[in-house]
Design a protein around this motif. Sequence first.
Motif, PDB file in Angstrom:
ATOM      1  N   ILE A  20       0.780  -1.224   0.000  1.00  0.00           N
ATOM      2  CA  ILE A  20       0.000   0.000   0.000  1.00  0.00           C
ATOM      3  C   ILE A  20       0.815   1.278   0.000  1.00  0.00           C
ATOM      4  O   ILE A  20       0.353   2.289  -0.477  1.00  0.00           O
ATOM      5  N   MET A  21       2.040   1.218   0.525  1.00  0.00           N
ATOM      6  CA  MET A  21       2.701   2.516   0.636  1.00  0.00           C
ATOM      7  C   MET A  21       3.245   2.965  -0.713  1.00  0.00           C
ATOM      8  O   MET A  21       3.795   2.190  -1.484  1.00  0.00           O
ATOM      9  N   LEU A  22       3.070   4.256  -0.980  1.00  0.00           N
ATOM     10  CA  LEU A  22       3.404   4.769  -2.304  1.00  0.00           C
ATOM     11  C   LEU A  22       4.863   5.174  -2.410  1.00  0.00           C
ATOM     12  O   LEU A  22       5.393   5.304  -3.496  1.00  0.00           O
ATOM     13  N   PHE A  47     -11.174   9.482  -5.168  1.00  0.00           N
ATOM     14  CA  PHE A  47      -9.850   9.040  -5.575  1.00  0.00           C
ATOM     15  C   PHE A  47      -9.714   7.518  -5.491  1.00  0.00           C
ATOM     16  O   PHE A  47     -10.461   6.869  -4.754  1.00  0.00           O
ATOM     17  N   PRO A  48      -8.732   6.967  -6.224  1.00  0.00           N
ATOM     18  CA  PRO A  48      -8.584   5.503  -6.198  1.00  0.00           C
ATOM     19  C   PRO A  48      -7.828   4.984  -4.976  1.00  0.00           C
ATOM     20  O   PRO A  48      -7.794   3.782  -4.752  1.00  0.00           O
ATOM     21  N   PHE A  49      -7.223   5.887  -4.180  1.00  0.00           N
ATOM     22  CA  PHE A  49      -6.285   5.423  -3.153  1.00  0.00           C
ATOM     23  C   PHE A  49      -6.905   4.493  -2.114  1.00  0.00           C
ATOM     24  O   PHE A  49      -6.277   3.551  -1.666  1.00  0.00           O
ATOM     25  N   HIS A  50      -8.166   4.766  -1.736  1.00  0.00           N
ATOM     26  CA  HIS A  50      -8.730   3.931  -0.669  1.00  0.00           C
ATOM     27  C   HIS A  50      -8.990   2.511  -1.143  1.00  0.00           C
ATOM     28  O   HIS A  50      -9.124   1.599  -0.344  1.00  0.00           O
ATOM     29  N   TYR A  51      -9.053   2.307  -2.465  1.00  0.00           N
ATOM     30  CA  TYR A  51      -9.238   0.944  -2.969  1.00  0.00           C
ATOM     31  C   TYR A  51      -7.983   0.108  -2.806  1.00  0.00           C
ATOM     32  O   TYR A  51      -8.021  -1.107  -2.875  1.00  0.00           O
ATOM     33  N   LEU A  71      -0.272  12.874   0.028  1.00  0.00           N
ATOM     34  CA  LEU A  71      -1.715  12.912  -0.235  1.00  0.00           C
ATOM     35  C   LEU A  71      -2.301  11.510  -0.354  1.00  0.00           C
ATOM     36  O   LEU A  71      -3.339  11.205   0.222  1.00  0.00           O
ATOM     37  N   GLY A  72      -1.583  10.663  -1.113  1.00  0.00           N
ATOM     38  CA  GLY A  72      -2.082   9.309  -1.340  1.00  0.00           C
ATOM     39  C   GLY A  72      -2.226   8.545  -0.043  1.00  0.00           C
ATOM     40  O   GLY A  72      -3.215   7.858   0.188  1.00  0.00           O
ATOM     41  N   GLU A  73      -1.235   8.678   0.834  1.00  0.00           N
ATOM     42  CA  GLU A  73      -1.286   7.964   2.098  1.00  0.00           C
ATOM     43  C   GLU A  73      -2.474   8.428   2.932  1.00  0.00           C
ATOM     44  O   GLU A  73      -3.176   7.632   3.535  1.00  0.00           O
ATOM     45  N   PHE A  74      -2.677   9.730   2.923  1.00  0.00           N
ATOM     46  CA  PHE A  74      -3.801  10.262   3.696  1.00  0.00           C
ATOM     47  C   PHE A  74      -5.125   9.754   3.137  1.00  0.00           C
ATOM     48  O   PHE A  74      -5.994   9.296   3.868  1.00  0.00           O
ATOM     49  N   LEU A  75      -5.250   9.809   1.802  1.00  0.00           N
ATOM     50  CA  LEU A  75      -6.510   9.409   1.172  1.00  0.00           C
ATOM     51  C   LEU A  75      -6.722   7.902   1.225  1.00  0.00           C
ATOM     52  O   LEU A  75      -7.836   7.422   1.039  1.00  0.00           O
ATOM     53  N   ALA A  76      -5.638   7.142   1.464  1.00  0.00           N
ATOM     54  CA  ALA A  76      -5.785   5.693   1.578  1.00  0.00           C
ATOM     55  C   ALA A  76      -6.126   5.288   3.008  1.00  0.00           C
ATOM     56  O   ALA A  76      -6.262   4.102   3.303  1.00  0.00           O
ATOM     57  N   GLY A  77      -6.237   6.266   3.896  1.00  0.00           N
ATOM     58  CA  GLY A  77      -6.602   5.944   5.277  1.00  0.00           C
ATOM     59  C   GLY A  77      -5.443   5.443   6.108  1.00  0.00           C
ATOM     60  O   GLY A  77      -5.644   4.748   7.101  1.00  0.00           O
ATOM     61  N   MET A  78      -4.210   5.803   5.713  1.00  0.00           N
ATOM     62  CA  MET A  78      -3.065   5.340   6.493  1.00  0.00           C
ATOM     63  C   MET A  78      -2.826   6.229   7.711  1.00  0.00           C
ATOM     64  O   MET A  78      -2.241   5.790   8.690  1.00  0.00           O
TER      65      MET A  78
END
Lengths: 260, 268
Positions: free
Chosen positions: B73-75, B212-216, B187-194
């Motif tokens: 998951i981590m970008l 956004f697609p990140f949470h998927y 941003l991605g980490e935040f939007l992925a719920g990390m």
Amino acid sequence: MSLYFKYLLILFKSQMQYRTSFWLLSFGQFFIPFTVFAGVYLMFERFGEIKGWSFFEVALCFSIIHMAFAISECFARGFDAFSGLIISGEFDRLLVRPRSTVLQVMGSKFEFTRIGRLIQSLLVLVWAISQLTLEWTLLKGFVLFMMIASGTIIFTGIYILAATLCFWTIQGIEVANIFTDGGREMAQYPLNIYHKWVARFFTYVIPFGCVNYVPLLFILGKISNHTIWHVISPLAGFLFLLPCLLVWRFGVRHYVSTGS
Amino acid sequence: MSRAYFSVFKLSLLNGMQYRVAALAGVSTQFFWGFMIIMIFEAFYNSSVQGQPIELSQMITYVWLQQAFLSFIMLWFRDQELFGLITTGNIAYELCRPAEIYGLWYAKLLAQRLASAILRSLPILIVASVLPDPYRLNWPADIPTVLLFIISLSLGLLLVVSISMLIYISVFITLSPTGSLLLFGVLGEFLAGMIIPVPLMPGWLQDIVKIFPFHYTADFPFRVYTGHIPQDEAVKGLGFQFVWLIGLVITGKFTMSRSLRHVVVQGG
């Protein structure tokens, strides 16, 4: 000490040659803890409080540890990047100079872009203080200052310990991150929310608790009968540095160069 | 053709599996983080009287899954070599190969993440599932949930690789990975719920997250596992994951061929 400032000035000038890059990186450094802080804010919006601590009290806790972290990353970066000195053999050159190794390693690198992080935490600090109704005294202000200074010293001590390990193993030591990044994340909340053993470890072994949780009890007036210990606890950070420096000396003495 | 991709995948996988000691250190770090985050959640849950949108036991399982599958998951999981290729101009060699570069890099990045996860996830999952009660990683409710979890996690992995491909492609234009890594990473980490799990976010923020697609990539499979997302909704979510994946891969391929056309490799 004047040598240290000379190092500081030269490296500052050299980083300032790439001005745009410097500002962009600083800007980025501003945003990394920003999302973390936003996370803390949203948690409080959802839950209201944590073990009797309000949002602004925790924000104060947060800002102190993050400021200490930012300052130490700026000024003690040389130890953080120490494995590079060993791998390249640069360290041998430091050894033959008639100055202390601690000073030279510390002066080998500065990360001025951490100013972004520092400003972010400073804003949080100012916001938290302006929202809390506290009776400020000169003593409290001094304790607050000491908390940040002492926190910086603790982080520096951990960097020194991690750098010392490089004398024996070159591999980047991910475990040391538990104490720097982990310690920072942990100490951004008051330590009493954790289990006893965790709180004890981070008070008596690595004294993060002594630079924000314990003195904050005094500053915020959380306990009616504070003792002298609550006031002078930030000094623990300075005590922590002593064994770190001893270990470093031991490491330097046992250093065997590859000779290449 | 696909054999070339497969051998790149296999090589990178075997290469990634070499770093066992590093993985062990990583596992202990992740245990520490997991415990710390769980203790913070525990304190928050104990301090509030009203009910929360997700139970503490589900939250704890969610945290352990996050730690176990961190490399899925981590970008900011980056390959310095690929950045080096672009900035030094060695990309010219890559372009000479008789295989499409998007597929090759995709296979490589996929294998790296998979190797890291194979080494790290199992020890974390096993130890976390035998911990004393409040801290235990609970097993999923039934077999269909397990299947849904595995499918959504795999799709999430493919998604995260296609997102990180975009980061690499952006370096063609910016020539420095720092900026895009930072933007996507933070941003991605935040939007992925990390930073804060999606179910605990306020409603307005959840609405933004859903765009956004990140949470998927991270949030969705873990909530399928804990049963927080019911099965019929999970099936629908799989469809969305699939659509996003197709969209991102097409975008990636398109922008890559566009920027490759503009690449000027200087001789020397």
